[in-house]
Design an enzyme around this catalytic site. Structure first.
Site, PDB file in Angstrom:
ATOM      1  CG  ASN A 101      -0.393  -0.085   2.339  1.00 11.95           C
ATOM      2  OD1 ASN A 101       0.622  -1.033   2.473  1.00 11.95           O
ATOM      3  ND2 ASN A 101      -1.047   0.536   3.413  1.00 11.95           N
ATOM      4  CD  GLU A 103      -1.404   4.838   4.443  1.00 13.87           C
ATOM      5  OE1 GLU A 103      -1.040   5.754   5.359  1.00 13.87           O
ATOM      6  OE2 GLU A 103      -2.045   3.752   4.818  1.00 13.87           O
ATOM      7  CB  CYS A 112      -5.313  -1.200  -1.797  1.00 13.22           C
ATOM      8  SG  CYS A 112      -6.897  -0.673  -0.783  1.00 13.22           S
ATOM      9  CD  GLU A 114      -5.147  -5.993  -1.320  1.00 12.61           C
ATOM     10  OE1 GLU A 114      -4.734  -4.943  -1.102  1.00 12.61           O
ATOM     11  OE2 GLU A 114      -6.314  -6.311  -0.442  1.00 12.61           O
ATOM     12  CB  CYS A 150     -10.903  -2.954   0.331  1.00 11.47           C
ATOM     13  SG  CYS A 150     -10.326  -1.990  -1.112  1.00 11.47           S
ATOM     14  CB  CYS A 153      -8.560  -4.452  -3.833  1.00  6.69           C
ATOM     15  SG  CYS A 153      -7.502  -3.376  -3.373  1.00  6.69           S
TER      16      CYS A 153
END
Ligand code: THU
Length: 195
Positions: A101, A103, A112, A114, A150, A153
Site C-alpha cells: 500500500n 498512502e 492498496c 493488491e 477491500c 480491490c
C-alpha cells in the site's frame, strides 16, 4: 425487455417508483414498496466457497507466494494508517510481482497493496494471466494481522479475471492457523460491476 422494476422480483416498475423518488428528494413514502405483494419471490440465496488452511498445510508454491507478500510489507508507505499491507502476484509465466500500500496526504490518492501489485503486473507482463494473489497485513504494532481485500480491490480482481478469461486464486492471511483461499473472485465479489 427487463427493467429494474421487474428484473428479479415480479414487482411492477410502478411499485418501484417511490425508491427513485426518495433519491430525488421527493416526499413519497418508502412504505409504498410493500405494494409488491409476493415479497418471497425477491429472496434468493448465493453461496460462496473457500478453503481454510493452516500454514503448514499450504503447497510449497502458495507458501512461497505468501512469504513474498510478507516481504512486500517492508515496502509499504503507510505513515497515516500505520497499517502495512503486502501483496504478491504469481503470473502464469511463473514471474512474481510484489506490491504494497502506498498512502498519500490526500488520502484517496493512495493505493492498496493488491491494486499496486495487480496494476504493476498488468503493466510489466501484458497479456499474462494472474494465477494467484497473496495478501498479508501488519498492524501498527508490526504484527501480522488479518488481511482480506477491500471492495475496490475485489472489483479490480474481478476485471482482471474477465481480461484473462481465467479464474484467479486469492490467498488471505489471517493467522498461521487460518489462511483462506478463494478459487475465483466470484467467491469474494458476487455480482461485480461490468459494462
Ligand atoms: N489497504 C490495502 O492495502 N488493501 C486493502 O485491501 C485494504 C486496505 C490499505 C489502504 C491503506 O493504506 C491502509 O490499508 C489502511 O486502510
Amino acid at each position: 425487455m427487463s427493467s429494474i422494476g421487474d428484473r428479479n422480483s415480479g414487482c411492477s416498475p410502478k411499485s418501484m417508483l417511490p425508491i427513485f423518488a426518495i433519491y430525488n428528494n421527493l416526499s413519497f413514502s418508502p412504505l409504498k414498496r410493500t405494494e409488491c405483494k409476493d415479497n418471497k419471490k425477491m429472496e434468493k440465496t448465493h453461496t460462496i466457497s473457500y478453503q481454510e488452511y493452516a500454514i503448514e498445510e499450504l503447497s510449497a508454491e502458495d507458501l512461497s507466494l505468501l512469504q513474498a507478500a510478507i516481504k512486500a510489507t517492508a515496502t509499504s508507505y503507510a505513515p497515516y494508517s500505520n497499517f502495512h499491507v503486502g501483496a504478491a502476484v504469481l503470473m502464469a509465466d511463473g514471474s512474481v510481482v510484489m506490491g504494497s500500500n502506498q498512502e498519500n496526504a490526500a488520502y484517496p490518492s493512495g493505493l492498496c497493496a493488491e491494486r499496486t501489485a495487480l496494476f504493476s503486473a498488468a503493466a510489466q507482463h501484458p497479456g499474462v494471466a494472474v494465477r494467484t494473489i497473496a495478501i498479508v497485513a501488519r498492524n501498527p504494532q508490526g504484527t501480522l494481522a488479518p488481511a482480506c481485500p477491500c471492495g475496490a480491490c475485489r472489483q479490480v480482481m474481478s476485471e482482471q479475471e474477465l481480461r484473462q478469461s481465467e479464474k484467479m486464486r486469492v490467498i488471505c492471511y489471517f493467522s498461521d492457523a487460518k489462511i483462506l483461499i478463494f478459487e475465483g473472485i466470484e467467491n469474494l465479489l458476487p455480482f461485480g460491476f461490468d459494462m
